[in-house]
Motif scaffolding. Structure first.
Motif, PDB file in Angstrom:
ATOM      1  N   LYS A   1       0.813  -1.231   0.000  1.00 28.62           N
ATOM      2  CA  LYS A   1       0.000   0.000   0.000  1.00 28.62           C
ATOM      3  C   LYS A   1       0.840   1.273   0.000  1.00 28.62           C
ATOM      4  O   LYS A   1       0.654   2.133  -0.846  1.00 28.62           O
ATOM      5  CB  LYS A   1      -0.935   0.049   1.228  1.00 28.62           C
ATOM      6  N   SER A   2       1.781   1.381   0.958  1.00 36.57           N
ATOM      7  CA  SER A   2       2.493   2.658   1.069  1.00 36.57           C
ATOM      8  C   SER A   2       3.410   2.892  -0.133  1.00 36.57           C
ATOM      9  O   SER A   2       3.472   4.011  -0.651  1.00 36.57           O
ATOM     10  CB  SER A   2       3.250   2.776   2.391  1.00 36.57           C
ATOM     11  N   THR A   3       4.081   1.841  -0.581  1.00 33.33           N
ATOM     12  CA  THR A   3       4.971   1.979  -1.744  1.00 33.33           C
ATOM     13  C   THR A   3       4.172   2.444  -2.961  1.00 33.33           C
ATOM     14  O   THR A   3       4.549   3.391  -3.662  1.00 33.33           O
ATOM     15  CB  THR A   3       5.621   0.605  -2.079  1.00 33.33           C
ATOM     16  N   ILE A   4       3.048   1.780  -3.163  1.00 35.74           N
ATOM     17  CA  ILE A   4       2.243   2.065  -4.358  1.00 35.74           C
ATOM     18  C   ILE A   4       1.541   3.417  -4.228  1.00 35.74           C
ATOM     19  O   ILE A   4       1.529   4.222  -5.170  1.00 35.74           O
ATOM     20  CB  ILE A   4       1.288   0.887  -4.620  1.00 35.74           C
TER      21      ILE A   4
ATOM     22  N   ARG B   1       8.351 -10.096   1.649  1.00 37.43           N
ATOM     23  CA  ARG B   1       8.650  -8.695   1.289  1.00 37.43           C
ATOM     24  C   ARG B   1       9.216  -7.940   2.488  1.00 37.43           C
ATOM     25  O   ARG B   1      10.195  -7.221   2.386  1.00 37.43           O
ATOM     26  CB  ARG B   1       7.377  -7.994   0.803  1.00 37.43           C
ATOM     27  N   ARG B   2       8.546  -8.109   3.631  1.00 35.65           N
ATOM     28  CA  ARG B   2       8.991  -7.421   4.852  1.00 35.65           C
ATOM     29  C   ARG B   2      10.371  -7.919   5.287  1.00 35.65           C
ATOM     30  O   ARG B   2      11.208  -7.169   5.757  1.00 35.65           O
ATOM     31  CB  ARG B   2       7.988  -7.654   5.990  1.00 35.65           C
ATOM     32  N   PHE B   3      10.612  -9.233   5.099  1.00 36.62           N
ATOM     33  CA  PHE B   3      11.893  -9.828   5.483  1.00 36.62           C
ATOM     34  C   PHE B   3      13.011  -9.239   4.629  1.00 36.62           C
ATOM     35  O   PHE B   3      14.069  -8.854   5.128  1.00 36.62           O
ATOM     36  CB  PHE B   3      11.816 -11.353   5.314  1.00 36.62           C
ATOM     37  N   LYS B   4      12.751  -9.144   3.346  1.00 37.03           N
ATOM     38  CA  LYS B   4      13.749  -8.601   2.422  1.00 37.03           C
ATOM     39  C   LYS B   4      14.059  -7.148   2.795  1.00 37.03           C
ATOM     40  O   LYS B   4      15.218  -6.727   2.832  1.00 37.03           O
ATOM     41  CB  LYS B   4      13.229  -8.696   0.985  1.00 37.03           C
ATOM     42  N   GLU B   5      12.996  -6.421   3.109  1.00 35.08           N
ATOM     43  CA  GLU B   5      13.143  -5.017   3.505  1.00 35.08           C
ATOM     44  C   GLU B   5      14.063  -4.901   4.731  1.00 35.08           C
ATOM     45  O   GLU B   5      14.954  -4.056   4.774  1.00 35.08           O
ATOM     46  CB  GLU B   5      11.747  -4.520   3.888  1.00 35.08           C
ATOM     47  N   MET B   6      13.851  -5.793   5.711  1.00 38.56           N
ATOM     48  CA  MET B   6      14.657  -5.759   6.934  1.00 38.56           C
ATOM     49  C   MET B   6      16.097  -6.148   6.633  1.00 38.56           C
ATOM     50  O   MET B   6      17.029  -5.507   7.118  1.00 38.56           O
ATOM     51  CB  MET B   6      14.060  -6.710   7.985  1.00 38.56           C
TER      52      MET B   6
HETATM   53  O1  CDP Z   1       2.222  -0.425   3.143  1.00 39.32           O
HETATM   54  P1  CDP Z   1       2.205  -1.919   3.136  1.00 39.32           P
HETATM   55  O2  CDP Z   1       2.438  -2.504   4.469  1.00 39.32           O
HETATM   56  O3  CDP Z   1       0.976  -2.483   2.507  1.00 39.32           O
HETATM   57  O4  CDP Z   1       3.401  -2.420   2.191  1.00 39.32           O
HETATM   58  P2  CDP Z   1       4.745  -1.680   1.744  1.00 39.32           P
HETATM   59  O5  CDP Z   1       5.476  -1.264   2.964  1.00 39.32           O
HETATM   60  O6  CDP Z   1       4.452  -0.633   0.734  1.00 39.32           O
HETATM   61  O7  CDP Z   1       5.496  -2.832   0.960  1.00 39.32           O
HETATM   62  C1  CDP Z   1       6.210  -3.852   1.636  1.00 39.32           C
HETATM   63  C2  CDP Z   1       7.410  -4.253   0.802  1.00 39.32           C
HETATM   64  O8  CDP Z   1       6.957  -4.977  -0.335  1.00 39.32           O
HETATM   65  C3  CDP Z   1       8.210  -3.073   0.261  1.00 39.32           C
HETATM   66  O9  CDP Z   1       9.585  -3.365   0.479  1.00 39.32           O
HETATM   67  C4  CDP Z   1       7.901  -3.040  -1.205  1.00 39.32           C
HETATM   68  O10 CDP Z   1       8.990  -2.598  -1.969  1.00 39.32           O
HETATM   69  C5  CDP Z   1       7.597  -4.493  -1.512  1.00 39.32           C
HETATM   70  N1  CDP Z   1       6.653  -4.720  -2.626  1.00 39.32           N
HETATM   71  C6  CDP Z   1       6.938  -5.632  -3.602  1.00 39.32           C
HETATM   72  O11 CDP Z   1       7.997  -6.230  -3.540  1.00 39.32           O
HETATM   73  N2  CDP Z   1       6.082  -5.863  -4.641  1.00 39.32           N
HETATM   74  C7  CDP Z   1       4.904  -5.236  -4.712  1.00 39.32           C
HETATM   75  N3  CDP Z   1       4.074  -5.490  -5.728  1.00 39.32           N
HETATM   76  C8  CDP Z   1       4.574  -4.318  -3.705  1.00 39.32           C
HETATM   77  C9  CDP Z   1       5.478  -4.077  -2.662  1.00 39.32           C
END
Ligand code: CDP
Ligand code: CDP
Length: 227
Positions: A16-19, A155-160
């Motif tokens: 959500k936040s990224t998009i 996704r969250r793991f990769k981010e961390m």
């Molecule tokens: O805001 P929300 O918790 O919904 O998610 P986010 O923080 O925007 O995204 C979580 C992670 O997923 C981020 O590192 C984005 O880059 C990644 N992501 C992704 O890999 N593919 C997508 N289609 C959307 C997000």
């Protein structure tokens, strides 16, 4: 371009936040991350040494505190009583308690009123859990963004990992996400659910660019087309 509002809801890690940030950037709109407001209250509650169970004290504190959301090119900056808490509200200590704080009706009422005011002049992309259902029921575009729990935890793991943070393992993240999904979906007031008129997007196997392009396409069709 004509201004309108976009509501993006969905569970943790759906993107959500990224998009929302990218869509806002492409349209020249302002991005508002409402989760950061619940996190900011949770931060203040912890600073004051209160427990989320001390509801009346928590509500009084939330009424006294000042939350400022400042749009920056790299994302939204969050100030609480003038202190920059942008990074501090993302820690596990906050994530562990935020859904409890977000289930308190008076806290929701307070923050929802602020959110409605922010969107009154239009040109807002707002993300959260109850934006399409409750905060902006008249938003011109509503998206319910989701992905599998496994994908969201990865996704969250990769981010961390990318930020050198090894606070949680992949399976702990998966458990945390499932726990928050349940709390957010089962709470009495404004639970996380798709608005009837929201468009469901499952991003499990979609790239960020694909999701953004699809939403920008919807904006073009719905708002630009023929109105
Ligand atoms: O805001 P929300 O918790 O919904 O998610 P986010 O923080 O925007 O995204 C979580 C992670 O997923 C981020 O590192 C984005 O880059 C990644 N992501 C992704 O890999 N593919 C997508 N289609 C959307 C997000
Ligand atoms: O970024 P992430 O998806 O982990 O969560 P967030 O968007 O920062 O939201 C944190 C928590 O705040 C959620 O798990 C919900 O409990 C709550 N929240 C809410 O109840 N209503 C909103 N509009 C936004 C967030």
């Amino acid at each position: 371009m004509e201004k309108f509002n976009i509501a993006i809801d969905g569970p943790a890690g759906a993107g959500k936040s990224t998009i929302a940030r990218l869509v806002a950037g492409a349209l020249g709109f302002v991005y508002v991350d409402t989760g950061a407001m619940y996190r900011a209250v949770t931060w203040k509650v912890q600073q004051e040494g209160l427990s989320p169970h001390q509801e009346s004290e928590v509500i009084a504190l939330a009424r006294r505190m000042r939350i400022e959301l400042i749009p920056r090119p790299e994302g939204q900056q969050v100030l609480v009583d003038g202190i920059d808490v942008t990074k501090d509200i993302r820690t596990t200590a906050i994530t562990d308690h935020v859904s409890q704080i977000a289930s308190i009706g008076d806290i929701r009422q307070l923050l929802v009123a602020m959110q409605k005011q922010m969107a009154a002049s239009k040109g807002i992309v707002m993300d959260g859990r109850d934006i399409g259902t409750h905060v902006l029921p008249d938003a011109e575009i509503k998206i319910f963004l989701t992905a599998s729990v496994k994908e969201r935890a990865e996704r969250r793991f990769k981010e961390m990992q990318d930020s050198g943070n090894s606070e949680m393992t992949l399976s702990q993240l998966e458990q945390d996400i499932a726990r928050r999904d349940q709390l957010d979906q089962e709470r009495e007031i404004s639970p996380l659910r798709k608005a009837q008129d929201a468009i469901l997007m499952d991003s499990t196997s979609m790239t960020i660019d694909e999701v953004v392009d699809q939403i920008l396409g919807l904006c073009k069709d719905k708002v630009g087309g023929g109105k």
